[in-house]
Motif scaffolding. Structure first.
Motif, mmCIF file in Angstrom:
data_model
loop_
_atom_site.group_PDB
_atom_site.id
_atom_site.type_symbol
_atom_site.label_atom_id
_atom_site.label_comp_id
_atom_site.label_asym_id
_atom_site.label_seq_id
_atom_site.Cartn_x
_atom_site.Cartn_y
_atom_site.Cartn_z
ATOM 1 N N LYS A 1 -1.923 -18.438 10.811
ATOM 2 C CA LYS A 1 -0.675 -17.681 10.957
ATOM 3 C C LYS A 1 -0.741 -16.837 12.218
ATOM 4 O O LYS A 1 -1.805 -16.548 12.733
ATOM 5 C CB LYS A 1 -0.467 -16.771 9.744
ATOM 6 N N SER A 2 0.430 -16.430 12.659
ATOM 7 C CA SER A 2 0.483 -15.522 13.792
ATOM 8 C C SER A 2 -0.006 -14.149 13.352
ATOM 9 O O SER A 2 0.244 -13.724 12.228
ATOM 10 C CB SER A 2 1.913 -15.410 14.316
ATOM 11 N N THR A 3 -0.718 -13.482 14.243
ATOM 12 C CA THR A 3 -1.146 -12.113 13.975
ATOM 13 C C THR A 3 -0.797 -11.246 15.174
ATOM 14 O O THR A 3 -0.950 -11.671 16.322
ATOM 15 C CB THR A 3 -2.667 -12.015 13.706
ATOM 16 N N VAL A 4 -0.295 -10.056 14.865
ATOM 17 C CA VAL A 4 0.149 -9.140 15.907
ATOM 18 C C VAL A 4 -0.346 -7.732 15.562
ATOM 19 O O VAL A 4 -0.098 -7.251 14.448
ATOM 20 C CB VAL A 4 1.701 -9.125 16.013
ATOM 21 N N PRO A 5 -1.032 -7.057 16.492
ATOM 22 C CA PRO A 5 -1.424 -5.675 16.233
ATOM 23 C C PRO A 5 -0.194 -4.801 15.966
ATOM 24 O O PRO A 5 0.865 -4.990 16.581
ATOM 25 C CB PRO A 5 -2.124 -5.248 17.527
ATOM 26 N N LYS A 6 -0.335 -3.857 15.062
ATOM 27 C CA LYS A 6 0.795 -3.002 14.659
ATOM 28 C C LYS A 6 1.444 -2.274 15.825
ATOM 29 O O LYS A 6 2.663 -2.140 15.872
ATOM 30 C CB LYS A 6 0.342 -1.960 13.626
ATOM 31 N N ASN A 7 0.630 -1.808 16.777
ATOM 32 C CA ASN A 7 1.179 -0.983 17.854
ATOM 33 C C ASN A 7 2.024 -1.746 18.876
ATOM 34 O O ASN A 7 2.646 -1.135 19.745
ATOM 35 C CB ASN A 7 0.084 -0.176 18.550
ATOM 36 N N ILE A 8 2.084 -3.079 18.776
ATOM 37 C CA ILE A 8 2.977 -3.839 19.668
ATOM 38 C C ILE A 8 3.881 -4.791 18.878
ATOM 39 O O ILE A 8 4.520 -5.663 19.456
ATOM 40 C CB ILE A 8 2.182 -4.635 20.738
ATOM 41 N N ARG A 9 3.941 -4.614 17.581
ATOM 42 C CA ARG A 9 4.701 -5.531 16.719
ATOM 43 C C ARG A 9 6.174 -5.641 17.128
ATOM 44 O O ARG A 9 6.719 -6.732 17.201
ATOM 45 C CB ARG A 9 4.564 -5.087 15.264
ATOM 46 N N GLN A 10 6.818 -4.523 17.402
ATOM 47 C CA GLN A 10 8.241 -4.552 17.765
ATOM 48 C C GLN A 10 8.475 -5.258 19.095
ATOM 49 O O GLN A 10 9.421 -6.030 19.245
ATOM 50 C CB GLN A 10 8.827 -3.133 17.809
ATOM 51 N N PRO B 1 13.046 -19.254 20.069
ATOM 52 C CA PRO B 1 13.116 -19.799 18.703
ATOM 53 C C PRO B 1 12.292 -21.078 18.535
ATOM 54 O O PRO B 1 11.862 -21.397 17.427
ATOM 55 C CB PRO B 1 14.612 -20.046 18.488
ATOM 56 N N GLU B 2 12.035 -21.780 19.641
ATOM 57 C CA GLU B 2 11.236 -23.013 19.579
ATOM 58 C C GLU B 2 9.800 -22.733 19.134
ATOM 59 O O GLU B 2 9.104 -23.633 18.688
ATOM 60 C CB GLU B 2 11.172 -23.715 20.947
ATOM 61 N N LEU B 3 9.365 -21.493 19.277
ATOM 62 C CA LEU B 3 7.988 -21.146 18.916
ATOM 63 C C LEU B 3 7.868 -20.664 17.466
ATOM 64 O O LEU B 3 6.771 -20.347 17.010
ATOM 65 C CB LEU B 3 7.439 -20.072 19.864
ATOM 66 N N ASP B 4 8.987 -20.634 16.767
ATOM 67 C CA ASP B 4 8.954 -20.224 15.357
ATOM 68 C C ASP B 4 8.041 -21.166 14.577
ATOM 69 O O ASP B 4 8.183 -22.381 14.649
ATOM 70 C CB ASP B 4 10.370 -20.241 14.772
ATOM 71 N N GLY B 5 7.091 -20.616 13.876
ATOM 72 C CA GLY B 5 6.153 -21.430 13.101
ATOM 73 C C GLY B 5 4.896 -21.824 13.863
ATOM 74 O O GLY B 5 3.958 -22.357 13.277
ATOM 75 N N ILE B 6 4.870 -21.602 15.175
ATOM 76 C CA ILE B 6 3.669 -21.896 15.968
ATOM 77 C C ILE B 6 2.742 -20.685 15.855
ATOM 78 O O ILE B 6 3.131 -19.568 16.202
ATOM 79 C CB ILE B 6 4.020 -22.143 17.460
ATOM 80 N N PRO B 7 1.523 -20.875 15.366
ATOM 81 C CA PRO B 7 0.603 -19.731 15.226
ATOM 82 C C PRO B 7 0.174 -19.171 16.579
ATOM 83 O O PRO B 7 -0.382 -19.887 17.407
ATOM 84 C CB PRO B 7 -0.600 -20.314 14.482
ATOM 85 N N ILE B 8 0.498 -17.908 16.792
ATOM 86 C CA ILE B 8 0.103 -17.220 18.016
ATOM 87 C C ILE B 8 -0.574 -15.917 17.602
ATOM 88 O O ILE B 8 0.016 -15.095 16.909
ATOM 89 C CB ILE B 8 1.311 -16.911 18.925
#
Length: 194
Positions: A9-18, A28-35
């Motif tokens: 799954k994609s993971t994003v640090p909280k401090n840059i989530r927004q 939108p093409e990257l939706d579902g691509i794990p980054i």
């Protein structure tokens, strides 16, 4: 015994989530691509770096995963600043540029992608082509204002290292080239409406 592998799954640090959420909304093409977005102490010659994961290199495009490394700090006139402390729109532009690289990688077959990595390391002219392509992907997705703010932040900040500024000027689209791309897009969109 049958084992089912979980898709990363994609993971994003909280401090840059927004900021990541905003940048991803243009792709939108990257939706579902794990980054995976990951902070790193420092990255040579860069603030951010997008690359496929090692395991992703051998998988079909639809199953690849990526990592975007983000330098925790960068230097302005020898003084270190936290990357997360740059203006929000600038950070979104930087992330958008890296997502442009992911878009580029997603269009390449496995062998082509491996060759891309080798050429990127070996050939300066290829670096220019790759960086301009990433900018172009982001601009074509509607991120021109963010990309321009990022470029202007770097180029107009008197205290940012001149070597980094020169790298930006040499390898990336200039603000004028971005504005020209936007004009062409607007012109094409207006013709489509007629």
């Amino acid at each position: 015994m049958i084992t089912f592998f979980k898709k990363p799954k994609s993971t994003v640090p909280k401090n840059i989530r927004q900021e990541v959420k905003t940048a991803l909304s243009y792709f939108p093409e990257l939706d579902g691509i794990p980054i995976r977005f990951k902070f790193k102490k420092s990255i040579k010659k860069s603030v951010m770096l997008a690359q496929p994961t090692w395991s992703g290199l051998l998988k079909p495009r639809k199953e690849r995963s990526y990592v975007i490394l983000i330098s925790e700090k960068f230097k302005i006139s020898g003084e270190e600043f936290k990357t997360v402390d740059v203006p929000r729109d600038v950070l979104i532009g930087w992330i958008g540029h890296e997502l442009g690289h992911v878009m580029d990688y997603q269009q390449r077959g496995n062998l082509n992608l491996m060759g891309f990595g080798i050429r990127y390391v070996m050939l300066k002219e290829f670096v220019k082509k790759a960086e301009r392509a990433a900018d172009s992907f982001a601009v074509s997705r509607g991120m021109s204002n963010y990309i321009l703010k990022t470029k202007r932040f770097i180029l107009n900040h008197a205290n940012i290292d001149n070597g980094y500024k020169e790298r930006i000027k040499q390898y990336y689209l200039s603000p004028d080239e971005i504005m020209e791309m936007v004009k062409k897009q607007d012109s094409t969109n207006n013709k489509d409406l007629l």
